[in-house]
Scaffold this active site. Structure first.
Site, PDB file in Angstrom:
ATOM      1  N   GLU A  22      -0.944   8.134   2.231  1.00 51.27           N
ATOM      2  CA  GLU A  22      -1.536   8.444   0.907  1.00 51.27           C
ATOM      3  C   GLU A  22      -2.572   7.608   0.814  1.00 51.27           C
ATOM      4  O   GLU A  22      -3.923   8.200   0.154  1.00 51.27           O
ATOM      5  CB  GLU A  22      -0.618   7.625  -0.176  1.00 51.27           C
ATOM      6  CG  GLU A  22       0.803   7.990  -0.351  1.00 51.27           C
ATOM      7  CD  GLU A  22       1.524   7.212  -1.474  1.00 51.27           C
ATOM      8  OE1 GLU A  22       1.843   7.665  -2.537  1.00 51.27           O
ATOM      9  OE2 GLU A  22       1.788   6.194  -0.856  1.00 51.27           O
ATOM     10  N   LYS A 100       1.850  10.769 -11.181  1.00 48.81           N
ATOM     11  CA  LYS A 100       1.695  10.744  -9.468  1.00 48.81           C
ATOM     12  C   LYS A 100       2.678  12.043  -9.167  1.00 48.81           C
ATOM     13  O   LYS A 100       3.677  11.837  -8.744  1.00 48.81           O
ATOM     14  CB  LYS A 100       1.989   9.522  -9.132  1.00 48.81           C
ATOM     15  CG  LYS A 100       1.888   9.455  -7.608  1.00 48.81           C
ATOM     16  CD  LYS A 100       1.918   8.159  -7.074  1.00 48.81           C
ATOM     17  CE  LYS A 100       1.812   7.942  -5.639  1.00 48.81           C
ATOM     18  NZ  LYS A 100       1.903   6.632  -4.886  1.00 48.81           N
TER      19      LYS A 100
END
Length: 122
Positions: A22, A100
């Site tokens: 990420e 997200k």
């Protein structure tokens, strides 16, 4: 009286999250903003100077969201709310939702995220 201005589904690429990938690769987030302010004067004068520009809101929110890497979307949402309250004195209260949709979760899901509400008076 409280009026509302909103921005929905602002797409921002950032590197937030606890995972190594990420931070390295990043991902797209969606941000929803609900701004509470008095729009009565702007409704009468029809002048941009009496309201808040959507373009400025998007610029400030995007910059705050990307300013640093956050491990938690909660922290990223808080940074957006702090930046908007600091930049726009007309703003009384706001709600920031960070979606997200590509979170690295071993499950089938439509979306995950957080919603926070902050106000000028604390």
């Amino acid at each position: 009286m409280t009026d509302r201005m909103f921005v929905s589904s602002l797409v921002v690429h950032a590197h937030h999250g606890v995972g190594e990938d990420e931070g390295r690769i990043g991902q797209q987030f969606l941000i929803d903003l609900m701004l509470e302010l008095d729009l009565a004067k702007a409704g009468v004068t029809d002048r941009l100077a009496d309201t808040i520009s959507y373009a400025d809101v998007v610029d400030v929110a995007s910059a705050a969201f990307r300013a640093q890497r956050y491990r938690l979307v909660e922290a990223a949402a808080a940074a957006v709310s702090e930046a908007l309250l600091a930049r726009f004195p007309r703003l009384d209260r706001l709600t920031v939702t960070v979606h997200k949709p590509h979170a690295p979760i071993a499950a089938v899901f439509g979306d995950v995220g957080v919603t926070i509400t902050r106000s000028r008076d604390g």
